[in-house]
Design an enzyme around this catalytic site. Structure first.
Site, PDB file in Angstrom:
ATOM      1  N   CYS A 142       0.842  -1.204   0.000  1.00  0.00           N
ATOM      2  CA  CYS A 142       0.000   0.000   0.000  1.00  0.00           C
ATOM      3  C   CYS A 142       0.876   1.253   0.000  1.00  0.00           C
ATOM      4  CB  CYS A 142      -0.963  -0.031   1.186  1.00  0.00           C
ATOM      5  SG  CYS A 142      -2.301   1.184   1.064  1.00  0.00           S
TER       6      CYS A 142
ATOM      7  N   GLU B 154      -1.051  -8.576   5.011  1.00  0.00           N
ATOM      8  CA  GLU B 154      -0.721  -8.700   6.434  1.00  0.00           C
ATOM      9  C   GLU B 154      -1.961  -8.664   7.319  1.00  0.00           C
ATOM     10  OE1 GLU B 154      -1.009  -4.239   5.956  1.00  0.00           O
ATOM     11  OE2 GLU B 154      -0.548  -5.996   4.734  1.00  0.00           O
TER      12      GLU B 154
ATOM     13  N   HIS C 207      -3.560  -5.605   1.289  1.00  0.00           N
ATOM     14  CA  HIS C 207      -2.992  -5.772   2.631  1.00  0.00           C
ATOM     15  C   HIS C 207      -2.975  -7.247   3.038  1.00  0.00           C
ATOM     16  CE1 HIS C 207      -2.509  -1.562   3.844  1.00  0.00           C
ATOM     17  NE2 HIS C 207      -3.587  -1.320   3.127  1.00  0.00           N
TER      18      HIS C 207
END
Length: 691
Positions: free
Chosen positions: A531, A664, A662
């Site tokens: 990002c 994560e 994302h």
């Protein structure tokens, strides 16, 4: 006393700061002298007792639970309900807010494969610094302005019941709930009937609490809802008491409202109504208990608490998420479809509940079959989405031209052939935190779970000296690390004119630039940017070229504003296009992952020559795709409009990887109402590169 005993046992200091006494008085002493002595009565009144006459107005309950006006034609009934501003889609508004930060959102704002069924509650796992948890905070609300306008007493009662019903629909043990109220009434002055309105509402809310056995433990003071000005007619808000219900529960046990498969019976569970036009206490609790029993045993596919739009709203919205249709078992009156039913639930289950009426069955066809009519779901979705589309658009004006583009699905099966000069049992990952970064905790957790040792470095920029010291510390940390990870966020508030500019400036500073170069050239290290981090990699030149450049040229690739012109937050499906990178060690070409995105500037764009070069060299890492796995330019699948549907790219040797999604923000029981494989093993691959 018990606390002091425990503190002494643990060798902790404990100081008594106050003692609860039987006397209704607050006292304070200083240097042996009493300086405060206030009676409880004084505290309760703030020292200024106030009195008001209250006269509860006559209530006309005629048409109290009437619904949206519509004809007796089933399609017109559904259309009228779904187009109402109290029912229509708010997707274009909701997607402006980051709904996945913290990797703890158990239930997304819109669910199902198509992400079109709004849940009736929010649920987020509790944040924990270390370890994992399945405990979630679940919150719902209830309020109907039209019922409250006719009868504040019934309106407040129904608000409490609706908030509890929505928790019951989530599968939560509803008796654990606690309530909080938000009140909003007209300015009363000395009008006895005016004071009777909030008094009546509080009586209704109090009755609901007593009957359900759940208490209000908080609230917000009432505000004046009267608006008047010179030459303007006086306007009063409808009597408003919004009930919020909160309860803790396990995220893994929550039930979401979207229909999940065809051939399942859908039952209406409705409480008995008393002569006062309110549900009877026993039947209401019985229905909520049935919902909990079905949910806790896994027998409930979905549950929906009936609200403003009655059965019509509940059935349509339950269909939208996975585009699963519904066939009513028998003909049904139009008034019955739209009538409000306080406390009622519809449950999709293979096990007929003890009480309830079979409404019909879910079907594979994308239609609602009602009273001999066949109503296409696509048409209903359009009607539902249209009212706010001009205000909060879900697609740009160029949508038709974008949707006509059909990007190729790139595939590179070649694996990387680079081996690091040294092995590490726990590779160290340095994660810089810039002003505006908000994904450092999620990123650190992902690498730690993969077997790495995250090192978080906060850049302090309050003074030039603090910034200089931070840069020295970051350079030293990079020199002592094997992986550099640039996390997501909104660096520098994403201003001015572009995300990642502050990070790029840091990367170009001499000490950091030299440390990154040593990591890449001398130790064959890895770099990952997600990002905001991806934006910085592109704007610094690390992607696609693999080197930090002093400046970019006008035709350099970039990440720019989403075509829709606003922030986008949702789940997307991405396809692995290339495995020519250490980061793709555990991925296969064509693999699909469902991951969150949250960005305002995620559109990757480059010259035709550069795009061709990236494709030819196997450096297009991932692409945005539709549910069938084909790259798409449609905004609902490619939320920023990236060229060739590109979501991520590699450097020439594959050791630098940048992506917008994302990955994560993964965790057990996160985004449970959106199907798909949410685990993308890039963090484990990066760590195992050094094993």
């Amino acid at each position: 006393a018990r606390f002091c005993e425990l503190a002494a046992r643990e060798n902790l200091e404990a100081t008594v700061v106050a003692t609860v006494t039987a006397e209704p008085e607050l006292t304070m002493n200083w240097r042996g002298k009493r300086i405060v002595s206030l009676s409880r009565e004084f505290l309760n009144s703030n020292g200024a007792p106030k009195y008001a006459d209250v006269k509860i107005p006559q209530i006309d309950t005629h048409g109290l639970y009437g619904g949206v006006k519509a004809s007796r034609n089933a399609e017109e009934v559904f259309s009228a309900v779904l187009a109402d501003l109290n029912v229509c889609s708010q997707k274009g508004l909701v997607e402006r807010f980051d709904s996945t930060i913290g990797a703890a959102t158990a239930v997304m704002p819109y669910g199902g494969r198509e992400q079109l069924t709004p849940p009736q509650y929010m649920a987020a796992k509790l944040p924990v610094g270390e370890g994992k948890t399945d405990t979630a905070s679940v919150m719902s609300f209830g309020f109907d302005p039209y019922i409250s306008e006719k009868s504040p007493y019934h309106g407040a009662y129904c608000a409490v019941v609706e908030s509890a019903a929505r928790l019951a629909a989530a599968g939560v043990p509803w008796r654990r709930a606690r309530l909080s109220f938000q009140e909003y009434f007209r300015r009363m002055g000395s009008d006895a009937e005016g004071w009777g309105v909030p008094f009546s509402a509080l009586l209704g809310a109090y009755r609901a609490q007593l009957e359900l056995g759940i208490a209000a433990i908080g609230g917000k003071d009432s505000m004046s809802g009267t608006f008047e000005g010179e030459g303007m007619p006086r306007m009063d808000v409808p009597p408003t008491l919004v009930s919020f219900a909160v309860a803790p529960y396990r995220a893994s046990k929550l039930v979401t409202p979207e229909f999940k498969r065809a051939g399942v019976g859908v039952y209406l569970l409705e409480p008995d109504m008393g002569d006062d036009m309110l549900p009877t206490e026993r039947s209401l609790a019985e229905i909520f208990d049935i919902a909990y029993e079905l949910a806790s045993t896994g027998a409930a596919d979905s549950i929906y608490a009936l609200g403003f739009g009655g059965i019509a709203e509940a059935i349509a919205k339950s269909c939208f998420g996975n585009m699963i249709g519904f066939a009513f078992a028998d003909s049904i009156e139009a008034d019955s479809l739209i009538r409000k039913r306080p406390g009622a639930l519809i449950v999709a289950t293979d096990r007929a509940p003890g009480r309830g009426v079979l409404l019909g069955h879910t079907v594979a066809e994308k239609f609602i079959y009602c009273n001999g009519e066949q109503i296409p779901l696509d048409r209903l979705v359009h009607i539902w989405s249209a009212p706010l589309e001009r205000v909060f658009p879900t697609k740009p004006d160029s949508e038709a031209a974008l949707a006509a583009q059909k990007p190729a699905a790139f595939t590179c099966t070649e694996r990387h052939k680079i081996t690091p000069p040294s092995k590490f049992a726990r590779p160290r990952v340095v994660i810089p935190v810039f002003p505006g970064t908000n994904c450092e905790y999620d990123s650190a957790r992902a690498f730690e779970e993969a077997g790495g040792e995250p090192v978080v470095c906060v850049l302090r920029n309050l003074t030039p000296a603090a910034l200089e010291q931070s840069l020295r510390e970051l350079a030293a940390a990079i020199d002592n690390a094997q992986i550099l990870m640039l996390p997501g966020g909104f660096s520098g508030g994403d201003e001015p004119d572009g995300s990642g500019k502050f990070i790029t400036a840091v990367l170009r500073s001499p000490s950091i630039c030299e440390a990154v170069t040593r990591l890449l050239d001398d130790r064959l290290g890895l770099v990952l940017g997600i990002c905001n981090g991806f934006q910085a990699l592109v704007k610094s030149g690390l992607l696609p070229g693999g080197r930090i450049l002093p400046a970019l040229t006008p035709d350099s690739p970039t990440l720019t504003y989403n075509r829709i012109g606003r922030h986008q937050s949702m789940m997307v499906t991405t396809r692995i296009a290339s495995v020519k990178s250490p980061w793709m060690r555990y991925c296969e070409p064509g693999e699909l992952h469902t991951i969150p995105i949250s960005h305002g500037e995620g559109r990757f764009t480059a010259s035709a020559e550069m795009l061709g070069k990236l494709a030819a060299e196997g450096r297009i890492a991932t692409q945005y795709v539709d549910p069938s796995g084909m790259p798409s330019m449609e905004t609902r699948y490619n939320p920023n409009g990236s060229d060739l549907a590109i979501e991520g790219i590699f450097s020439p040797d594959g050791r630098i990887f940048g992506k917008m999604g994302h990955s994560e923000r993964y965790g057990a029981n996160v985004a449970i109402n959106v199907p798909g494989n949410k685990y993308q093993p890039i963090f484990k691959a990066g760590i195992d590169y050094y094993k």
